[in-house]
Write a protein that holds these residues in place. Structure first.
Motif, PDB file in Angstrom:
ATOM      1  N   THR A   1       0.856  -1.181   0.132  1.00  0.00           N
ATOM      2  CA  THR A   1      -0.068   0.098   0.065  1.00  0.00           C
ATOM      3  C   THR A   1       0.848   1.294  -0.007  1.00  0.00           C
ATOM      4  OG1 THR A   1      -1.651  -1.267   1.341  1.00  0.00           O
ATOM      5  CG2 THR A   1      -1.810   1.013   1.076  1.00  0.00           C
ATOM      6  N   ALA A   2       0.627   2.327  -0.849  1.00  0.00           N
ATOM      7  CA  ALA A   2       1.211   3.600  -0.703  1.00  0.00           C
ATOM      8  C   ALA A   2       0.297   4.707  -0.773  1.00  0.00           C
ATOM      9  CB  ALA A   2       1.970   3.514  -2.248  1.00  0.00           C
ATOM     10  N   PHE A   3       0.512   5.717  -0.495  1.00  0.00           N
ATOM     11  CA  PHE A   3      -0.187   6.907  -0.447  1.00  0.00           C
ATOM     12  C   PHE A   3       0.591   7.937  -1.159  1.00  0.00           C
ATOM     13  CE2 PHE A   3      -1.847   4.189   3.073  1.00  0.00           C
ATOM     14  CZ  PHE A   3      -3.329   4.470   3.075  1.00  0.00           C
ATOM     15  N   GLY A   4      -0.141   9.100  -1.611  1.00  0.00           N
ATOM     16  CA  GLY A   4       0.591  10.398  -2.086  1.00  0.00           C
ATOM     17  C   GLY A   4      -0.098  11.010  -2.940  1.00  0.00           C
ATOM     18  N   VAL A   5       0.594  12.077  -3.424  1.00  0.00           N
ATOM     19  CA  VAL A   5       0.039  12.934  -4.679  1.00  0.00           C
ATOM     20  C   VAL A   5       1.086  12.930  -5.500  1.00  0.00           C
ATOM     21  CG1 VAL A   5      -0.609  15.331  -5.312  1.00  0.00           C
ATOM     22  CG2 VAL A   5      -1.172  14.414  -2.824  1.00  0.00           C
ATOM     23  N   VAL A   6       0.437  12.702  -6.624  1.00  0.00           N
ATOM     24  CA  VAL A   6       1.351  12.214  -7.833  1.00  0.00           C
ATOM     25  C   VAL A   6       1.760  13.507  -8.709  1.00  0.00           C
ATOM     26  CG1 VAL A   6       1.796  11.143 -10.296  1.00  0.00           C
ATOM     27  CG2 VAL A   6       0.853   9.813  -8.123  1.00  0.00           C
ATOM     28  N   GLY A   7       3.274  13.845  -8.944  1.00  0.00           N
ATOM     29  CA  GLY A   7       3.443  15.097  -9.931  1.00  0.00           C
ATOM     30  C   GLY A   7       4.398  14.370 -11.110  1.00  0.00           C
ATOM     31  N   SER A   8       5.044  15.265 -11.430  1.00  0.00           N
ATOM     32  CA  SER A   8       5.875  15.064 -12.588  1.00  0.00           C
ATOM     33  C   SER A   8       7.218  14.030 -12.016  1.00  0.00           C
ATOM     34  CB  SER A   8       6.683  16.072 -13.330  1.00  0.00           C
ATOM     35  OG  SER A   8       7.117  17.033 -12.347  1.00  0.00           O
ATOM     36  N   GLY A   9       7.731  14.179 -10.843  1.00  0.00           N
ATOM     37  CA  GLY A   9       8.807  13.408 -10.441  1.00  0.00           C
ATOM     38  C   GLY A   9       8.625  12.274  -9.849  1.00  0.00           C
ATOM     39  N   ASN A  10       7.406  11.830  -9.319  1.00  0.00           N
ATOM     40  CA  ASN A  10       7.224  10.516  -8.853  1.00  0.00           C
ATOM     41  C   ASN A  10       6.084   9.979  -9.580  1.00  0.00           C
ATOM     42  OD1 ASN A  10       5.088  12.406  -7.938  1.00  0.00           O
ATOM     43  ND2 ASN A  10       4.598  11.088  -6.226  1.00  0.00           N
ATOM     44  N   PHE A  11       5.742  10.362 -10.817  1.00  0.00           N
ATOM     45  CA  PHE A  11       4.771   9.651 -11.668  1.00  0.00           C
ATOM     46  C   PHE A  11       5.158   8.294 -12.020  1.00  0.00           C
ATOM     47  CE2 PHE A  11       2.724   8.865 -15.549  1.00  0.00           C
ATOM     48  CZ  PHE A  11       1.319   8.964 -15.462  1.00  0.00           C
ATOM     49  N   HIS A  12       6.427   8.110 -12.542  1.00  0.00           N
ATOM     50  CA  HIS A  12       6.569   6.712 -13.175  1.00  0.00           C
ATOM     51  C   HIS A  12       7.054   5.836 -12.032  1.00  0.00           C
ATOM     52  CE1 HIS A  12       6.599   8.150 -17.228  1.00  0.00           C
ATOM     53  NE2 HIS A  12       7.459   8.997 -16.745  1.00  0.00           N
ATOM     54  N   VAL A  13       7.508   6.193 -10.926  1.00  0.00           N
ATOM     55  CA  VAL A  13       7.851   5.297  -9.814  1.00  0.00           C
ATOM     56  C   VAL A  13       6.591   4.766  -9.018  1.00  0.00           C
ATOM     57  CG1 VAL A  13       8.781   5.084  -7.416  1.00  0.00           C
ATOM     58  CG2 VAL A  13      10.002   6.257  -9.181  1.00  0.00           C
ATOM     59  N   THR A  14       5.728   5.726  -8.975  1.00  0.00           N
ATOM     60  CA  THR A  14       4.267   5.292  -8.475  1.00  0.00           C
ATOM     61  C   THR A  14       3.539   4.470  -9.259  1.00  0.00           C
ATOM     62  OG1 THR A  14       4.082   7.404  -7.393  1.00  0.00           O
ATOM     63  CG2 THR A  14       2.264   6.225  -7.571  1.00  0.00           C
ATOM     64  N   GLY A  15       3.687   4.766 -10.658  1.00  0.00           N
ATOM     65  CA  GLY A  15       3.010   3.871 -11.573  1.00  0.00           C
ATOM     66  C   GLY A  15       3.610   2.463 -11.631  1.00  0.00           C
ATOM     67  N   ALA A  16       4.954   2.282 -11.391  1.00  0.00           N
ATOM     68  CA  ALA A  16       5.561   1.190 -11.557  1.00  0.00           C
ATOM     69  C   ALA A  16       5.275   0.206 -10.341  1.00  0.00           C
ATOM     70  CB  ALA A  16       7.087   1.183 -11.684  1.00  0.00           C
ATOM     71  N   LEU A  17       5.026   0.798  -9.386  1.00  0.00           N
ATOM     72  CA  LEU A  17       4.756   0.198  -7.879  1.00  0.00           C
ATOM     73  C   LEU A  17       3.288  -0.272  -8.146  1.00  0.00           C
ATOM     74  CD1 LEU A  17       5.276  -0.550  -4.942  1.00  0.00           C
ATOM     75  CD2 LEU A  17       4.405   1.947  -4.306  1.00  0.00           C
ATOM     76  N   VAL A  18       2.432   0.522  -8.689  1.00  0.00           N
ATOM     77  CA  VAL A  18       1.101   0.130  -8.796  1.00  0.00           C
ATOM     78  C   VAL A  18       1.071  -1.183  -9.904  1.00  0.00           C
ATOM     79  CG1 VAL A  18      -1.291   0.539  -9.825  1.00  0.00           C
ATOM     80  CG2 VAL A  18       0.016   2.170  -8.363  1.00  0.00           C
ATOM     81  N   ALA A  19       1.696  -1.007 -10.912  1.00  0.00           N
ATOM     82  CA  ALA A  19       1.974  -2.217 -12.139  1.00  0.00           C
ATOM     83  C   ALA A  19       2.429  -3.515 -11.261  1.00  0.00           C
ATOM     84  CB  ALA A  19       2.582  -1.594 -13.169  1.00  0.00           C
ATOM     85  N   ALA A  20       3.052  -3.262 -10.314  1.00  0.00           N
ATOM     86  CA  ALA A  20       3.670  -4.488  -9.935  1.00  0.00           C
ATOM     87  C   ALA A  20       2.831  -5.050  -9.003  1.00  0.00           C
ATOM     88  CB  ALA A  20       4.979  -4.206  -8.968  1.00  0.00           C
ATOM     89  N   GLY A  21       1.503  -4.368  -8.529  1.00  0.00           N
ATOM     90  CA  GLY A  21       0.379  -5.172  -7.724  1.00  0.00           C
ATOM     91  C   GLY A  21       0.092  -4.207  -6.503  1.00  0.00           C
TER      92      GLY A  21
ATOM     93  N   GLY B   1       0.886  -2.820  10.778  1.00  0.00           N
ATOM     94  CA  GLY B   1       2.301  -3.469  11.027  1.00  0.00           C
ATOM     95  C   GLY B   1       3.220  -3.559   9.909  1.00  0.00           C
ATOM     96  N   GLU B   2       2.725  -3.110   8.705  1.00  0.00           N
ATOM     97  CA  GLU B   2       3.559  -3.140   7.454  1.00  0.00           C
ATOM     98  C   GLU B   2       4.273  -1.991   7.260  1.00  0.00           C
ATOM     99  OE1 GLU B   2       0.701  -3.765   4.293  1.00  0.00           O
ATOM    100  OE2 GLU B   2      -0.060  -5.639   5.132  1.00  0.00           O
ATOM    101  N   VAL B   3       5.418  -2.057   6.376  1.00  0.00           N
ATOM    102  CA  VAL B   3       6.044  -0.922   5.885  1.00  0.00           C
ATOM    103  C   VAL B   3       5.139  -0.396   4.865  1.00  0.00           C
ATOM    104  CG1 VAL B   3       7.830  -0.194   4.427  1.00  0.00           C
ATOM    105  CG2 VAL B   3       8.526  -1.651   6.414  1.00  0.00           C
ATOM    106  N   THR B   4       4.716   0.866   5.043  1.00  0.00           N
ATOM    107  CA  THR B   4       3.845   1.651   4.050  1.00  0.00           C
ATOM    108  C   THR B   4       4.568   2.752   3.415  1.00  0.00           C
ATOM    109  OG1 THR B   4       1.874   1.287   5.538  1.00  0.00           O
ATOM    110  CG2 THR B   4       1.709   2.828   3.845  1.00  0.00           C
ATOM    111  N   VAL B   5       4.317   3.011   2.129  1.00  0.00           N
ATOM    112  CA  VAL B   5       4.923   4.041   1.300  1.00  0.00           C
ATOM    113  C   VAL B   5       4.355   5.301   1.169  1.00  0.00           C
ATOM    114  CG1 VAL B   5       5.535   4.590  -1.228  1.00  0.00           C
ATOM    115  CG2 VAL B   5       6.791   2.572  -0.078  1.00  0.00           C
ATOM    116  N   LEU B   6       4.814   6.403   1.394  1.00  0.00           N
ATOM    117  CA  LEU B   6       4.394   7.730   0.975  1.00  0.00           C
ATOM    118  C   LEU B   6       5.206   8.172  -0.178  1.00  0.00           C
ATOM    119  CD1 LEU B   6       2.754  10.409   1.379  1.00  0.00           C
ATOM    120  CD2 LEU B   6       4.853  10.999   2.761  1.00  0.00           C
ATOM    121  N   SER B   7       4.669   8.291  -1.274  1.00  0.00           N
ATOM    122  CA  SER B   7       5.178   8.672  -2.572  1.00  0.00           C
ATOM    123  C   SER B   7       4.886  10.450  -2.757  1.00  0.00           C
ATOM    124  CB  SER B   7       4.686   7.849  -3.841  1.00  0.00           C
ATOM    125  OG  SER B   7       4.908   8.457  -5.063  1.00  0.00           O
ATOM    126  N   VAL B   8       5.944  11.253  -3.080  1.00  0.00           N
ATOM    127  CA  VAL B   8       5.643  12.526  -3.351  1.00  0.00           C
ATOM    128  C   VAL B   8       6.686  13.158  -4.115  1.00  0.00           C
ATOM    129  CG1 VAL B   8       5.027  12.878  -0.783  1.00  0.00           C
ATOM    130  CG2 VAL B   8       7.574  13.013  -1.553  1.00  0.00           C
TER     131      VAL B   8
END
Length: 550
Positions: A18-38, A62-69
């Motif tokens: 699970t990841a949370f965030g607001v997507v902009g130009s700099g984190n668009f592709h990394v976030t998309g790859a994380l979602v594409a992976a499942g 109890g899980e490591v959770t990601v914040l994408s910014v």
């Protein structure tokens, strides 16, 4: 494959779901790859809200959770939530795009900012080291429960991953340390000598395994049990539950404060024993011995003098000392018939009499919260914002276990409650999520109400609406202060109307009977419900009076 794609895939391979965030130009592709992976990505309306959601999700799951910014401003927007997570040792991994050229409008010294708020700074250094850098950052989160900011430079993201790049092999997480044998022996001897021991479990003991180990040792040694606010519910359903004093500190019942201050041995299990948990030290008698157990060496004795500090895991230490006492006869000590009788009669705040101030169009917050406690299902997750009101939902709403109260108060920022509840709701979808907010904090974070509606969360938001910043009014409005309060008082806001505009169900409550329509929503909650509770405003809460001295 480009580095940006490899980072997303590697995070998922490591266990990020699970990841949370607001997507902009700099984190668009990394976030998309994380979602594409499942992985699941939850888009918030503001990075500040996203950071708090991710923090709450990590605490509750109890899980490591990601914040994408996004780089620069996206990162700085998130900082209050990141600081709260870092102070709370939440396993939060902040994946932040980074502008490394000083001529960029987005350039700021992101590593220095991370360290300034108490997080660990890391970086994806190059295409060749990318997989190793991501793995190191993830392991630091997971194994040491640290908040880590992983900076991902824009130029490195766009490089090709070398064909021979291999992700580091998985390795078993190292176990938590066991205490030194001599320290364990000293602790066991203190327990043998104690006549009125009290165990206080904190954030570092917030697991079922730790709760069981502490409860078992308490039963053998006749100790009473308590928790910090963060770990409330830890001993529910466990051995010796009837000997639990609930929360130690500013939220203590009068009986709990009396029994803790009467202890001759106080043991903090993963607990700082700080000013809030020990009421500025007043809950510790001058003659009491103080022991602290923590996996963080720096925590031992940091907030007060202690007689013995044990560096080790809470579970490991409790079991080690229990083994040393295995041949000793079990002792009742503080667990007397009189204490049992009093705990049964006055051990919880709902059992403490109060003068109901409901009237003149306003509801007493105690009457409000007690009525809600009776109406809501037992399986609930309560998220509490900061403010004058916060003790009422924290102590008058029952919780099922140590994951039932998500208490983001390490930084004492208002405005986090709504986002906290959203993150916790996604971590525990089988429970009713309850956000308890003051009017000031709710309005500060109201943009995320749209997020709750968009996600279709069955979220109950209770706004303790006194039309002011109550903590400041009751502190500075005291006769000894005689201050101008115009800067901290406001016209009444129709929060119910505002909530309906966002697509929520809503109620305006001025007396307990106004809550009766809530029963219909609880039977089939298909969207968030916001309760605009016009609460009494003529006195500060008991915990605030304790903290401020009046």
């Amino acid at each position: 494959m480009l580095v940006r794609e490899a980072i997303g895939r590697e995070l998922h391979r490591l266990g990020v779901r699970t990841a949370f965030g607001v997507v902009g130009s700099g984190n668009f592709h990394v976030t998309g790859a994380l979602v594409a992976a499942g992985a699941r990505f939850v888009a918030a309306r503001h990075e500040g809200g996203a950071a708090v959601m991710a923090d709450a999700h990590a605490r509750t799951s109890g899980e490591v959770t990601v914040l994408s910014v996004h780089q620069g401003c996206g990162y700085t927007n998130s900082l209050t939530g990141v600081a709260e997570a870092a102070k709370s040792r939440t396993p939060l991994l902040v994946v932040a795009a980074e502008a490394t050229e000083r001529t960029s409008n987005f350039y700021v010294d992101q590593p220095a900012i991370a360290e300034g708020v108490g997080a660990v700074s890391a970086r994806v250094r190059s295409a060749r080291t990318a997989l190793d850098d991501v793995t190191r950052a993830f392991r630091l989160c997971a194994e040491e429960r640290r908040t880590v900011v992983l900076n991902v430079p824009i130029d490195v993201q766009d490089e090709a991953l070398p064909e021979d790049a291999v992700a580091p092999r998985r390795r078993p997480a190292p176990g938590l340390p066991r205490p030194a044998a001599s320290d364990a022996e000293d602790f066991a001897e203190l327990l043998r000598r104690a006549e009125r021991p009290v165990f206080v479990a904190g954030r570092g003991a917030r697991s079922g395994e730790a709760g069981e180990a502490i409860a078992a040792l308490a039963s053998r040694t006749g100790a009473l049990l308590a928790t910090s606010a963060v770990a409330r519910g830890l001993f529910n359903g466990r051995q010796g539950e009837e000997w639990c004093l609930d929360v130690a500190g500013g939220f203590s019942t009068p009986l709990a404060a009396e029994l803790i201050s009467g202890a001759d041995l106080i043991v903090g299990w993963g607990c700082a024993l700080n000013m809030w948990t020990m009421r500025h030290g007043r809950l510790i008698s001058d003659t009491a011995k103080v022991v602290q157990v923590d996996v963080d060496r720096d925590a031992l004795g940091r907030t007060r003098d202690i007689d013995l500090g044990l560096w080790g895991g809470v579970t490991e230490t409790a079991r080690e000392v229990a083994a040393l006492l295995a041949d000793d006869p079990a002792a009742s000590r503080y667990r007397t018939p009189d204490v049992a009788k009093r705990l049964a009669a006055e051990g919880r705040w709902p059992q403490v009499p109060f003068e109901d101030g409901t009237g003149d169009g306003r509801i007493d917050p105690r009457a409000l919260t007690l009525t809600l406690n009776d109406m809501l299902p037992a399986e609930r997750t309560v998220a509490v914002d900061s403010g004058n009101f916060m003790g009422y939902p924290s102590m008058y709403l029952d919780v099922p276990d140590q994951y039932g109260l998500c208490f983001t108060q390490a930084f004492q920022s208002i405005g986090l409650g709504l986002s906290t509840a959203i993150g916790a709701a996604l971590a525990r979808p089988e429970r009713l999520p309850v956000a308890a907010c003051g009017d000031g904090g709710f309005l500060m974070g109201v943009s995320e109400l749209e997020t709750a509606v968009r996600l279709g969360l069955p979220l109950l938001v209770v706004v303790y609406n006194d039309a002011m910043y109550g903590a400041e009014v009751h502190h500075f409005g005291h006769p000894t202060e005689a201050a101008d309060l115009s800067t901290v008082t406001f016209p009444d806001t129709d929060i119910a109307a505002l909530a309906r505009g966002h697509g929520c169900a809503a109620l305006t409550v001025t007396a307990p009977e106004d809550l009766s329509p809530l029963a219909e929503w609880l039977a089939a909650p298909d969207r968030p419900m916001v309760i605009d509770a016009k609460t009494t405003r003529d006195e500060g809460s008991w915990w605030l009076q304790e903290a401020f001295g009046h």
